[in-house]
Design an enzyme around this catalytic site. Structure first.
Site, short mmCIF file in Angstrom:
data_model
loop_
_atom_site.label_atom_id
_atom_site.label_comp_id
_atom_site.label_asym_id
_atom_site.label_seq_id
_atom_site.Cartn_x
_atom_site.Cartn_y
_atom_site.Cartn_z
N LYS A 50 0.83 -1.20 0.00
CA LYS A 50 0.00 0.00 0.00
C LYS A 50 0.86 1.26 0.00
CE LYS A 50 -4.18 1.74 2.22
NZ LYS A 50 -3.88 3.11 1.79
N ALA A 75 -11.12 6.93 -3.09
CA ALA A 75 -10.39 8.11 -2.62
C ALA A 75 -9.96 7.84 -1.18
CB ALA A 75 -11.25 9.36 -2.71
N ILE A 76 -9.14 6.81 -1.01
CA ILE A 76 -8.70 6.42 0.33
C ILE A 76 -7.82 7.50 0.95
CG2 ILE A 76 -7.50 4.65 1.67
CD1 ILE A 76 -10.09 3.72 0.30
N LEU A 78 -4.37 7.65 0.82
CA LEU A 78 -3.07 7.16 1.28
C LEU A 78 -3.00 6.91 2.79
CD1 LEU A 78 -0.70 9.39 -0.91
CD2 LEU A 78 -1.37 7.02 -1.31
N ASN A 104 5.66 1.20 -2.27
CA ASN A 104 5.02 2.23 -3.08
C ASN A 104 5.22 3.56 -2.35
OD1 ASN A 104 2.41 4.02 -3.55
ND2 ASN A 104 2.64 2.75 -5.37
N CYS A 134 -1.17 9.85 -7.91
CA CYS A 134 -2.34 9.51 -7.10
C CYS A 134 -3.38 10.62 -7.22
CB CYS A 134 -1.95 9.30 -5.65
SG CYS A 134 -3.33 8.81 -4.60
N GLY A 221 -10.72 -0.43 -12.87
CA GLY A 221 -11.59 -1.50 -13.31
C GLY A 221 -11.71 -1.57 -14.82
#
Length: 313
Positions: A50, A75-76, A78, A104, A134, A221
């Site tokens: 991650k 839209a986590i 980071l 990453n 990102c 996706g």
């Protein structure tokens, strides 16, 4: 003598046991899918951990994930415990004898990216992916990915900090992805990840508000697969000229998808959102890929890479 095609690949000086690489953000810090019955790390060439920053991050407020037609918005932001915590507390517990793990790296400045590289240099990860693209953080991230010169500055800052291969993740939202590829290669990138998610949004029509609290998020996706194929095709000539490999990604859910990505120039295949559809897709994908190679008389996956035939030859 076995007629089984060779699915191992060479990527940025590393030998991967298969071309499949699990993408950052889709498998946590490498331990999530080990709990799935039937999972086999021998199907995987590498796992990208991650996204990690120097300091811990809480990430964005919910809602942070939303399913879309043939895809997903996320839209986590980071969310992560910080690079030092990952190195000291998470990496020691991962099965490094079964597959490779890549970091990453993320940051809000070239200096922060460089510090993440320095921290991971003294760790068992075998490569570092640079997330300059990102789309769901408000500082850094996509701003670097959309500016070729800034992207190169990030790579230049990281390069002296580590001897590990650096793999730059390119944004499909860039006005000129080929120019970005050229500049990051000149700056010292050993590989390219093509592509990151597209920027998108969704709307709750009853509340007339964005579904995602961050308003926008990264679209992944099957919906983005045609874009990913085109962007790989655009960067292939530049990368191949410098013998720089491409980790192709964007909407791969089956062997046919993976074959398309290989044909346009993907030296390795990134699997992400497809794992949410089918957590055991990797073994099935490898079986389908092996069958295709045998049917076409190809001895290895690498023979398929970049074999696209165009009217120009």
């Amino acid at each position: 003598m076995s007629n089984t095609p060779d699915l191992s690949v060479s990527f940025a000086g590393l030998t991967l046991q298969t071309p499949l690489v699990l993408l950052s953000g889709c498998v946590g810090f490498g331990e999530e899918y080990t709990r799935v019955e039937g999972w086999d790390n021998r199907d995987i060439g590498a796992v990208i951990l991650k996204g990690t920053t120097v300091e811990p991050r809480m990430g964005n407020a919910p809602h942070r994930v939303y399913e879309t037609p043939s895809g997903m918005l996320n839209a986590i932001g980071l969310q992560n415990p910080g690079a030092r915590y990952v190195v000291e507390h998470i990496l020691p517990g991962l099965p490094h004898h079964e597959t490779q793990f890549w970091a990453n790296a993320n940051g809000t400045s070239p200096e922060e990216y460089a510090e993440v590289a320095r921290i991971f240099d003294d760790s068992p990860v075998t490569a570092i992916e640079i997330n300059i693209s990102c789309p769901n953080v408000k500082a850094g991230g996509v701003h670097f990915g959309n500016d070729p010169c800034m992207a190169a500055r990030v790579v230049e800052a990281m390069r002296p900090m580590t001897k590990k291969p650096l793999i730059t993740k390119l944004s499909p939202n860039s006005a000129d992805i080929a120019e970005t590829a050229r500049l990051v290669i000149e700056a010292g990138s050993d590989g390219l990840s093509v592509i990151n998610t597209l920027v998108g949004m969704a709307v709750d029509i009853e509340k007339r508000k964005p579904v995602i609290d961050n308003i926008s998020g990264g679209l992944s996706g099957p919906a983005i697969k045609p874009v990913a194929l085109w962007k790989i095709h655009q960067t292939r000539a530049i990368a191949a000229k410098q013998s720089i490999p491409i980790l192709g990604q964007g909407g791969i859910t089956c062997a046919r998808d993976a074959i398309e990505f290989a044909v346009v120039g993907s030296d390795a295949i990134g699997i992400g959102t497809g794992l949410f559809y089918d957590p055991l897709m990797c073994g099935k994908l490898l079986d389908g890929l092996s069958e295709y190679l045998q049917r076409h008389g190809l001895a290895s996956y690498s023979e398929l890479v970049g074999s696209l035939v165009t009217k120009n030859g």
